[in-house]
Design a protein around this motif. Structure first.
Motif, short mmCIF file in Angstrom:
data_model
loop_
_atom_site.label_atom_id
_atom_site.label_comp_id
_atom_site.label_asym_id
_atom_site.label_seq_id
_atom_site.Cartn_x
_atom_site.Cartn_y
_atom_site.Cartn_z
N ASN A 21 0.73 -1.27 0.06
CA ASN A 21 0.11 -0.13 0.03
C ASN A 21 0.77 1.22 0.07
OD1 ASN A 21 -1.86 -2.29 1.40
ND2 ASN A 21 -3.11 -0.72 0.65
N LEU A 22 0.42 2.23 -0.56
CA LEU A 22 1.04 3.68 -0.44
C LEU A 22 0.12 4.61 0.04
CD1 LEU A 22 3.24 5.44 -1.48
CD2 LEU A 22 2.31 5.78 -3.85
N THR A 23 0.41 4.99 1.23
CA THR A 23 -0.43 6.35 1.61
C THR A 23 0.24 7.58 1.78
OG1 THR A 23 -1.37 4.64 3.35
CG2 THR A 23 -1.31 7.00 4.15
N VAL A 24 -0.38 8.29 1.00
CA VAL A 24 0.23 9.86 0.70
C VAL A 24 -0.76 10.64 1.64
CG1 VAL A 24 0.63 11.54 -1.03
CG2 VAL A 24 0.77 9.05 -1.55
N PHE A 84 -7.55 3.74 -4.14
CA PHE A 84 -7.70 3.36 -5.46
C PHE A 84 -6.86 2.25 -5.56
CE2 PHE A 84 -5.47 7.11 -5.74
CZ PHE A 84 -4.43 6.94 -6.60
N MET A 85 -6.91 1.87 -6.83
CA MET A 85 -5.81 0.44 -7.06
C MET A 85 -4.90 0.83 -8.39
SD MET A 85 -6.81 -3.55 -7.85
CE MET A 85 -7.41 -3.76 -6.27
N VAL A 101 -3.53 2.22 -3.56
CA VAL A 101 -2.79 3.82 -2.94
C VAL A 101 -3.86 4.47 -2.35
CG1 VAL A 101 -2.08 6.00 -3.87
CG2 VAL A 101 -1.33 3.89 -5.25
N LYS A 102 -3.51 4.93 -1.18
CA LYS A 102 -4.43 5.66 -0.41
C LYS A 102 -3.88 7.17 -0.37
CE LYS A 102 -7.18 3.13 2.74
NZ LYS A 102 -7.65 2.73 4.24
N HIS A 110 -6.09 8.91 9.94
CA HIS A 110 -5.91 8.00 8.57
C HIS A 110 -5.15 6.70 9.31
CE1 HIS A 110 -2.34 10.59 9.04
NE2 HIS A 110 -1.58 9.42 9.14
N PRO A 111 -5.38 5.72 8.61
CA PRO A 111 -4.94 4.19 9.24
C PRO A 111 -3.66 4.36 10.20
CG PRO A 111 -5.80 3.94 7.16
CD PRO A 111 -5.39 5.64 7.31
#
Length: 895
Positions: A21-24, A84-85, A101-102, A110-111
């Motif tokens: 996952n990518l959290t921005v 989204f993916m 990606v988040k 956020h998580p």
């Protein structure tokens, strides 16, 4: 932010530095603008030589070939994290890799990243429906805030055979070393319908799927994982779990209709669109499982070639591929269409079929053709709406369509328009019909030229046939035509008053049959006033009486009479002619005074005047203006009355003296018209002079007096009315009195039925000795009844006693009640009527037979001397007929 993706082991994978996952975190002040670079994802494979392309499943975000993530349009709201993916696809092979990606605004929750997500399944390379998923064990490397935890989407294939439950993922908090943790999941599929599909081990955090999944029923699940301590206190923030069901090819394509109907015009060029068939597949349309391809299996018939049509494999559009469609040869084709998924792969795909019926529509490519070049017919003269002949035509186009319906035209030979051609809508034949009478003496035959065409124009490139034109020969038959009056109606002018015997005109008719010599005779058909007669041979009209313009038979100064002219042909023909006589007016009617009665007041008043005029049966100038004058005799007329002229047609009569006694006066007035010479008429007007009220109207008393009824006459009329009413009143009183008398003395019985103390008169005493000539043996009872018993069935003598049991008559009680007398009599009468042994009327009676016994009681006990014990008082209750017996036997002490 640039991120390099390197798997834990050397496999082809697409990851963020945190696993999958990518959290921005974005600035909290602004929303991402279009084309704003948000992050970057870099892909590296084991060989460092694979070329991939990136695709985002969120239309708001895209990934450039270098891995840069950017916003396609302005995102208005990012209060909630956006996930989204991103999919990486090989450019030279069919491999696919995915990651999530988040995006979240800085400062917003956020998580958390303090939990560890471990994929327990060993790496496996699965090639399913062109997807190659490279999965490896991983752990979260924390280069972000603590307590953020993100789990990538979990892909689960549908229709898995198990075994179940099957472990999907393990969730573990890094605080489980310090405190006891309990894990749980919520959402649709866990604790909400459809519940029980997923569960989690509350201690170990292992999440399982408990049954096979069906992507067509539900393609994804969104669950939330929770971590709490033993007291129920939340240890970690809930985490979102996205589970996607991987599609399997388990559904065949289904056509929307089993039979499709389409059409295409005959003669269509190759590439002409015919119709479209559509099949749907419940499998994932983004994968080969749901990608349907079409093809044609068969065509029936194979004319002119077996492959007249083709189908677009992707859209299902059917088009023509060859020329030569001819409806007159093949009107319908049957096409079997097959739809196959897996992009048409017949080895791995599932198929289904449907039928396409293609109708070839008609165009006007066949001109109508007359069956023969020359038609003939005949028609009698002077007839209309007669069909001379039927023109037959052949047309191979669609029957009863504009391309088939024939239209006929006469192009030559009939300049006067005697004929027309109507089309029979059923047979398409042309009915040549006479619409204007033809004359044998003028035309003995006609030569027509007719042309036939269709309602619709011929198709492009089609020429008319030479057989669309034909000739028609028509012969006219001569018939005996009636005589015709050259001028009909004929009008003549004469003055009224023409004496009888005056010749008015010659009203002659002509015989149109020039080629046959015939004699014409005349007769009168209609002469309302019986003024005229006609010469039988030459048609001369003479008068039989005076012609009067004022007659009731003259309308608008015109008198009409009808005459008949007939020939001596076979059959005889006749014609009628009308003679109109316009009568010129002469001054033969004197004017008549109007009105004939009026009334005025006995005293002269300004408004007590009589307006008079006159009517004249003549016409102008023999009518008004009229002249009104009073005669010189008697002298009292001019002394009491005067006339003043109002206009040419009106005058005014009024009193000359101030007062005139109330009465009815007959005033003569002389009226003259304006004729040359003028005619005068002495008319009388009855004027009632009466007393008037203040308004100038005659009072009632005065009106009666003026009418000529004196006081004596009025009294006599009243007396007559009183006498008539008195007679009516007396008659009514007499009728009521008579009615009361009838009701005062009613009779118990009809006097005619009362036989008490009456002498009955019998008019017949019977015959003498001469009437006694009969056989006395018939009155004797036979010694034996054997001849009666053995007598065959048939007619029996009416005086023979039937050999049956005798009827039992009712027995009278010894002491009957007075009310039982009527019942006893009725019972006896009923028994006698039903007794078959009783002889009928007018028959010989047997007198020497008394029967076997008596129904009456024994009389031996009767004694002439009463014992005194019997009570006869009941005889008093039996009515007046038993009164005498009651007095004799029921006297009691009076004796």
């Amino acid at each position: 932010m640039q991120v390099n993706l390197k798997p834990a082991r050397c496999v082809m994978d697409l990851r963020t530095p945190h696993g999958v996952n990518l959290t921005v975190l974005l600035s909290n002040s602004v929303s991402p603008l279009p084309f704003l670079s948000v992050s970057a994802v870099k892909f590296e494979d084991c060989q460092h030589s694979r070329e991939v392309g990136f695709v985002s499943n969120d239309p708001n975000f895209s990934v450039r070939p270098d891995g840069t993530v950017y916003a396609e349009q302005e995102v208005a709201n990012l209060s909630e994290p956006v996930q989204f993916m991103v999919t990486a696809r090989g450019l030279h092979d069919l491999h696919i890799w995915e990651t999530t990606v988040k995006l979240a605004l800085a400062g917003h929750p956020h998580p958390s990243a303090l939990t560890k997500v471990t994929k327990e399944d060993e790496f496996r390379n699965t090639k399913t429906q062109r997807h190659n998923h490279c999965i490896d064990s991983y752990s979260l490397q924390s280069k972000r805030q603590k307590r953020d935890w993100v789990i990538p989407p979990i892909n689960v294939p549908e229709n898995s055979r198990g075994p179940f439950p099957h472990m999907l993922v393990r969730i573990r908090s890094d605080q489980d070393k310090d405190v006891g943790i309990r894990y749980s999941i919520t959402g649709a599929g866990a604790d909400q319908p459809p519940s029980g599909i997923y569960n989690i081990d509350p201690i170990s955090g292992n999440m399982f799927v408990t049954q096979p999944l069906d992507r067509e029923e539900r393609a994804s699940f969104h669950l939330r994982a929770h971590a709490v301590d033993m007291n129920g206190n939340q240890v970690e923030n809930p985490i979102d779990l996205y589970i996607y069901v991987i599609d399997m090819n388990d559904n065949r394509p289904e056509f929307q209709n089993q039979v499709y109907n389409g059409s295409v015009a005959e003669g269509s060029k190759p590439g002409s669109s015919v119709m479209q068939v559509t099949a749907t597949d419940s499998d994932d349309s983004t994968t080969a499982n749901g990608m349907v391809r079409y093809r044609i299996l068969s065509q029936t018939p194979h004319s002119p070639i077996p492959n007249m049509f083709t189908i677009n494999s992707e859209t299902g559009d059917i088009v023509t591929v060859a020329a030569g469609l001819d409806r007159e040869k093949v009107s319908q084709y049957t096409i079997i269409v097959q739809a196959t998924d897996m992009e048409g792969n017949l080895n791995f795909g599932l198929s289904n079929t449907a039928t396409a019926l293609i109708s070839i529509t008609d165009i006007n490519d066949n001109p109508p053709e007359l069956t023969v070049r020359t038609f003939s017919g005949e028609v009698p003269e002077n007839k209309v709406n007669v069909v001379v002949t039927n023109l037959t035509v052949v047309d191979r186009d669609q029957p009863h369509s504009p391309n088939w319906n024939a239209v006929y035209r006469i192009v030559s030979g009939d300049p006067s328009g005697h004929f027309t051609i109507r089309t029979n809508p059923i047979t398409n034949e042309g009915m040549l019909t006479v619409v204007k009478p033809v004359d044998f003496e003028m035309n003995r035959a006609f030569m027509l030229t007719v042309v036939v065409s269709n309602q619709a124009h011929l198709a492009s490139g089609i020429q008319s046939s030479l057989q669309s034109t034909a000739g028609v020969t028509i012969s006219v038959q001569d018939v005996n035509e009636p005589p015709v009056f050259p001028v009909n109606p004929k009008t003549i002018r004469f003055e009224e008053g023409v004496p009888a015997g005056t010749t008015l005109t010659v009203f002659a008719a002509q015989d149109p049959d020039h080629f046959i010599h015939q004699t014409v005779r005349y007769s009168k058909l209609s002469d309302p006033a019986n003024w005229l007669k006609i010469n039988r041979t030459n048609g001369q009209i003479t008068t039989m009486a005076l012609l009067d313009r004022e007659s009731m038979y003259v309308k608008n100064n015109v008198y009409e009479a009808t005459f008949l002219a007939f020939d001596n042909g076979s059959p005889q023909a006749s014609g009628t002619g009308t003679l109109q006589i316009y009568l010129i007016d002469v001054n033969d009617n004197a004017p008549v005074l109007i009105p004939r009665e009026a009334q005025v007041c006995e005293r002269a008043r300004p408004n007590s005047r009589i307006n008079i005029t006159a009517s004249d049966a003549d016409a102008d100038p023999n009518v008004g203006p009229f002249v009104f004058e009073l005669p010189s005799f008697p002298a009292s007329v001019r002394r009491n009355w005067t006339i003043s002229r109002l206009s040419g047609d009106y005058a005014q009569l009024r009193l000359r003296i101030p007062y005139l006694e109330a009465a009815v006066y007959e005033i003569p007035i002389i009226v003259s018209d304006s004729g040359n010479p003028p005619l005068s008429n002495r008319s009388v007007i009855r004027v009632k002079v009466c007393p008037c009220d203040d308004n100038g109207d005659c009072s009632a008393t005065g009106a009666v007096a003026a009418a000529g009824l004196g006081t004596g006459a009025i009294i006599a009329i009243l007396i007559c009315i009183i006498i008539l009413l008195s007679m009516v009143l007396l008659f009514v009183v007499w009728m009521k009195r008579r009615e009361k008398e009838r009701q005062a003395k009613p009779l118990l019985i009809d006097p005619e039925d009362d036989v008490r103390d009456n002498i009955l008169k019998y008019d017949e005493e019977g015959g003498g000795e001469e009437d006694q000539d009969y056989d006395l043996s018939q009155l004797q009872q036979p010694e034996s009844l054997d001849h009666i018993v053995n007598k065959p069935a048939g007619v029996r003598r009416v005086d023979e006693r039937p050999v049956i049991a005798e009827s039992q008559y009712p027995v009278r009680p010894s002491l009957p009640h007075p009310g039982d007398i009527g019942d006893f009599i009725n019972d006896g009468l009923r028994a006698a009527d039903n007794d078959p042994t009783a002889p009928p009327y007018d028959s010989l009676l047997v007198f020497d037979y008394e029967g076997s016994g008596s129904t009456a009681g024994s009389v031996s006990s009767l004694n002439s001397i009463s014992s005194g014990d019997q009570d006869y008082d009941y005889l008093n209750d039996w009515g007046p007929r038993f009164k005498k017996l009651a007095d004799l036997y029921g006297g009691g002490d009076d004796d």
